[in-house]
Design a protein around this motif. Structure first.
Motif, PDB file in Angstrom:
ATOM      1  N   ALA A 242      43.050 -54.082  38.160  1.00 17.85           N
ATOM      2  CA  ALA A 242      44.268 -53.790  37.359  1.00 17.85           C
ATOM      3  C   ALA A 242      44.992 -54.819  37.658  1.00 17.85           C
ATOM      4  N   VAL A 243      45.288 -55.488  38.627  1.00 20.80           N
ATOM      5  CA  VAL A 243      46.307 -56.476  38.751  1.00 20.80           C
ATOM      6  C   VAL A 243      45.916 -57.836  37.823  1.00 20.80           C
ATOM      7  N   ASN A 244      44.789 -58.202  37.686  1.00 21.50           N
ATOM      8  CA  ASN A 244      44.152 -59.250  37.115  1.00 21.50           C
ATOM      9  C   ASN A 244      44.300 -58.999  35.653  1.00 21.50           C
ATOM     10  N   GLU A 245      43.917 -57.650  35.235  1.00 23.86           N
ATOM     11  CA  GLU A 245      43.763 -57.459  33.889  1.00 23.86           C
ATOM     12  C   GLU A 245      45.572 -57.298  33.252  1.00 23.86           C
ATOM     13  N   LEU A 246      46.359 -56.688  34.146  1.00 27.44           N
ATOM     14  CA  LEU A 246      47.823 -56.591  33.688  1.00 27.44           C
ATOM     15  C   LEU A 246      48.619 -57.884  33.691  1.00 27.44           C
ATOM     16  N   ARG A 247      48.440 -58.995  34.741  1.00 26.46           N
ATOM     17  CA  ARG A 247      49.158 -60.086  35.031  1.00 26.46           C
ATOM     18  C   ARG A 247      48.921 -60.953  33.911  1.00 26.46           C
ATOM     19  N   ALA A 248      47.596 -60.729  33.205  1.00 26.10           N
ATOM     20  CA  ALA A 248      47.192 -61.755  32.052  1.00 26.10           C
ATOM     21  C   ALA A 248      47.758 -61.224  30.811  1.00 26.10           C
ATOM     22  N   ARG A 249      48.333 -60.077  30.573  1.00 27.26           N
ATOM     23  CA  ARG A 249      48.449 -59.313  29.579  1.00 27.26           C
ATOM     24  C   ARG A 249      49.925 -59.341  29.284  1.00 27.26           C
ATOM     25  N   TYR A 250      50.754 -59.192  30.273  1.00 23.77           N
ATOM     26  CA  TYR A 250      52.132 -58.952  30.116  1.00 23.77           C
ATOM     27  C   TYR A 250      53.016 -60.214  30.903  1.00 23.77           C
ATOM     28  N   THR A 251      54.226 -60.198  30.789  1.00 26.11           N
ATOM     29  CA  THR A 251      55.050 -61.222  31.174  1.00 26.11           C
ATOM     30  C   THR A 251      55.388 -60.959  32.690  1.00 26.11           C
ATOM     31  N   TYR A 252      55.540 -59.670  33.171  1.00 29.05           N
ATOM     32  CA  TYR A 252      55.885 -59.190  34.498  1.00 29.05           C
ATOM     33  C   TYR A 252      54.631 -58.311  34.998  1.00 29.05           C
ATOM     34  N   VAL A 253      54.272 -58.132  36.226  1.00 32.21           N
ATOM     35  CA  VAL A 253      53.704 -57.043  36.720  1.00 32.21           C
ATOM     36  C   VAL A 253      54.563 -56.514  38.076  1.00 32.21           C
ATOM     37  N   PHE A 254      54.806 -55.229  38.028  1.00 31.24           N
ATOM     38  CA  PHE A 254      55.406 -54.614  39.038  1.00 31.24           C
ATOM     39  C   PHE A 254      54.524 -53.757  39.817  1.00 31.24           C
ATOM     40  N   THR A 255      54.549 -53.593  41.021  1.00 37.93           N
ATOM     41  CA  THR A 255      53.544 -52.860  41.898  1.00 37.93           C
ATOM     42  C   THR A 255      54.308 -52.010  42.796  1.00 37.93           C
ATOM     43  N   SER A 256      54.097 -50.896  43.185  1.00 38.62           N
ATOM     44  CA  SER A 256      54.700 -50.223  44.232  1.00 38.62           C
ATOM     45  C   SER A 256      53.704 -49.428  45.201  1.00 38.62           C
ATOM     46  N   GLY A 257      53.852 -49.184  46.442  1.00 39.95           N
ATOM     47  CA  GLY A 257      53.140 -48.506  47.247  1.00 39.95           C
ATOM     48  C   GLY A 257      51.996 -49.361  48.137  1.00 39.95           C
ATOM     49  N   GLY A 258      51.651 -49.233  49.141  1.00 43.06           N
ATOM     50  CA  GLY A 258      50.440 -49.814  49.909  1.00 43.06           C
ATOM     51  C   GLY A 258      50.973 -50.851  50.576  1.00 43.06           C
ATOM     52  N   ILE A 259      51.847 -51.107  51.076  1.00 42.19           N
ATOM     53  CA  ILE A 259      52.560 -52.064  51.896  1.00 42.19           C
ATOM     54  C   ILE A 259      53.125 -51.755  53.201  1.00 42.19           C
ATOM     55  N   GLY A 260      52.667 -50.725  53.689  1.00 47.73           N
ATOM     56  CA  GLY A 260      53.093 -50.174  55.138  1.00 47.73           C
ATOM     57  C   GLY A 260      52.298 -50.695  56.070  1.00 47.73           C
ATOM     58  N   PRO A 261      52.488 -49.952  57.262  1.00 47.83           N
ATOM     59  CA  PRO A 261      51.778 -50.381  58.467  1.00 47.83           C
ATOM     60  C   PRO A 261      50.516 -49.869  59.155  1.00 47.83           C
ATOM     61  N   THR A 262      49.845 -49.067  58.117  1.00 46.44           N
ATOM     62  CA  THR A 262      48.744 -48.454  58.518  1.00 46.44           C
ATOM     63  C   THR A 262      47.431 -48.815  57.968  1.00 46.44           C
TER      64      THR A 262
END
Length: 247
Positions: A61-81
């Motif tokens: 998803a990241v590779n597809e979206l970053r090639a298509r749009y000016t910006y990609v924003f993500t949320s979630g999954g950068i916690g301690p577990t």
């Protein structure tokens, strides 16, 4: 906040990451916030995706979206577990290593009392090589930006603070303006007229939204354009169509 050339459109995608969103256990509150925020500053949110905590899904998803749009924003999954795999997945998407970042470690060391920077908490200092940090004034653990991808926390208060932090760095296009017209008739009574107005004003976006009011079907028509004069002309045409339908 920097401004792009007057007619340039700046686009974005939002990637929401987390099994808890897809299972319904957590109700997302970030999509509406980001859509409103980006519209206000002149960035078009063109796509939203929700993916599970699966590395291959995130990477694709990241590779597809970053090639298509000016910006990609993500949320979630950068916690301690153990199941917070977003940072590792972003590193994989860009083909770069990931390790504890000295800048992020220093932030954590300043935040936690001596002896309380546990291995789990230190996981949140792991940043892909070459990324810049995104400030987190709420809980200190930083997000990060690598090229056009901005990686943020999923907790709404933290995510929203991170968006405030990165907003001054984003280029923006002409802001989308909007007007709305309420019609006390079902949308079927206006469908042909609204379609004709959309054809006459191709540089506008016209949406028709049915509602109910005391058991009666009514319609709200929303007209959007980046040009004020065009917006006013199209809105006047919609008002005229509504008046005709009521006559």
């Amino acid at each position: 906040m920097t401004t792009a050339e007057a007619d340039q459109e700046v686009s974005a995608a939002f990637l929401v990451i987390g099994d808890e969103i897809l299972s319904g256990r957590t109700k997302d509150k970030n999509i509406g916030f980001l859509a409103d925020y980006l519209t206000t500053i002149g960035i078009d949110l063109r796509e939203v995706r929700i993916v599970p905590d699966v590395t291959e899904k995130i990477v694709d998803a990241v590779n597809e979206l970053r090639a298509r749009y000016t910006y990609v924003f993500t949320s979630g999954g950068i916690g301690p577990t153990h199941d917070d795999i977003t940072a590792d997945s972003i590193a994989a998407a860009f083909g770069v290593p990931i390790d504890v970042d000295p800048r992020a470690r220093a932030i954590h060391e300043a935040h936690y009392p001596p002896g309380q920077l546990t291995p789990a908490r230190l996981r949140m200092a792991r940043i892909p090589e070459g990324a810049d940090l995104i400030d987190n004034p709420v809980s200190k653990a930083p997000g990060f930006r690598i090229e056009n991808v901005h990686v943020m926390a999923g907790v709404p208060s933290i995510m929203q603070a991170m968006v405030d932090a990165i907003a001054p760095t984003l280029k923006t296009g002409r802001k989308m303006l909007s007007r709305y017209v309420d019609a006390d008739v079902p949308e079927s009574r206006l469908a042909d007229q609204v379609g004709e107005i959309q054809t006459r004003f191709p540089e506008t976006l016209i949406g028709s939204y049915p509602r109910t009011n005391d058991g009666r079907f009514t319609t709200q028509i929303v007209i959007r354009s980046r040009d004020e004069d065009t917006l006013e002309e199209a809105t006047a045409a919609v008002r005229e169509a509504v008046a005709g339908a009521l006559a």
